[in-house]
Design a protein around this motif. Sequence first.
Motif, PDB file in Angstrom:
ATOM      1  N   ARG A 129     -41.768  25.294 148.662  1.00 55.50           N
ATOM      2  CA  ARG A 129     -41.425  26.689 148.890  1.00 55.50           C
ATOM      3  C   ARG A 129     -42.135  27.594 147.897  1.00 55.50           C
ATOM      4  N   HIS A 130     -42.212  28.871 148.281  1.00 49.64           N
ATOM      5  CA  HIS A 130     -42.821  29.899 147.442  1.00 49.64           C
ATOM      6  C   HIS A 130     -41.997  30.087 146.169  1.00 49.64           C
ATOM      7  N   TRP A 196     -48.639  30.773 140.750  1.00 48.65           N
ATOM      8  CA  TRP A 196     -49.695  31.143 141.706  1.00 48.65           C
ATOM      9  C   TRP A 196     -50.341  29.910 142.323  1.00 48.65           C
ATOM     10  N   ASN A 199     -47.967  28.570 144.841  1.00 42.65           N
ATOM     11  CA  ASN A 199     -47.843  29.438 146.010  1.00 42.65           C
ATOM     12  C   ASN A 199     -49.075  29.387 146.899  1.00 42.65           C
ATOM     13  N   VAL A 202     -48.703  26.292 148.935  1.00 44.40           N
ATOM     14  CA  VAL A 202     -47.667  26.476 149.956  1.00 44.40           C
ATOM     15  C   VAL A 202     -48.214  27.305 151.104  1.00 44.40           C
ATOM     16  N   GLN A 203     -48.919  28.392 150.767  1.00 49.36           N
ATOM     17  CA  GLN A 203     -49.462  29.276 151.784  1.00 49.36           C
ATOM     18  C   GLN A 203     -50.488  28.550 152.660  1.00 49.36           C
TER      19      GLN A 203
END
Length: 211
Positions: A129-130, A196, A199, A202-203
Amino acid sequence: MLASWIWPVRAVRLLLGGLALLAVGTQFTHEATLPGFSPVNFFSYFTILSNIAVGLLLVALGALPGTRHPRLEWVRAAMVVYMATTGLVYAILLDTGDPGLTLPWVNTVLHRVMPAALFVDWLVIRPQRHLGYGKALAWSGVPVLYLAYSLVRGAVIGWYPYPFLQPVEVGGVAGMLVHILGIAAGIAAASLLVAWLGNVRVQSTQMRAAA
């Protein structure tokens, strides 16, 4: 995509966690035989505390299946930051080429192997998750509490775990504050970078799933 429950990953985490705990235990046993040894002083080093915490975390991640709860991922990310702090502060401020009382192999494990291992683990095993950047900055709270403890205790008993915390070693209170502020800024930057990196991964996973 690698996952934390795949057995080779779990095995490596178990080995690394055990190595960190073995290194701390060996160093404790070694120093306990020396005159004037203080257990409280020993456990007042950020290096020791961070390596114990990361050793326990890696053992838990390796031994327990299905340990990808969001809160545990947040703790794992925080430990990446703390181990990065341990490694970078040692490399920049403390590495004189002489480990002193620290056994050479223990010194290598605690200051080099474990920081690098946690960073690689974070890059290889991406979070699910973010991670909010505001929450990431909250990771700085633990080092701040540690610094407060070290400074207050040092002022009372006249012993500091690191020379940059002792004013007489760094040109007075101003020099000490410069070091502390520099380390604090580094921890904040490391926290944002770790969040970062997580994330971004994740993205990229979400984009591939959507495609």
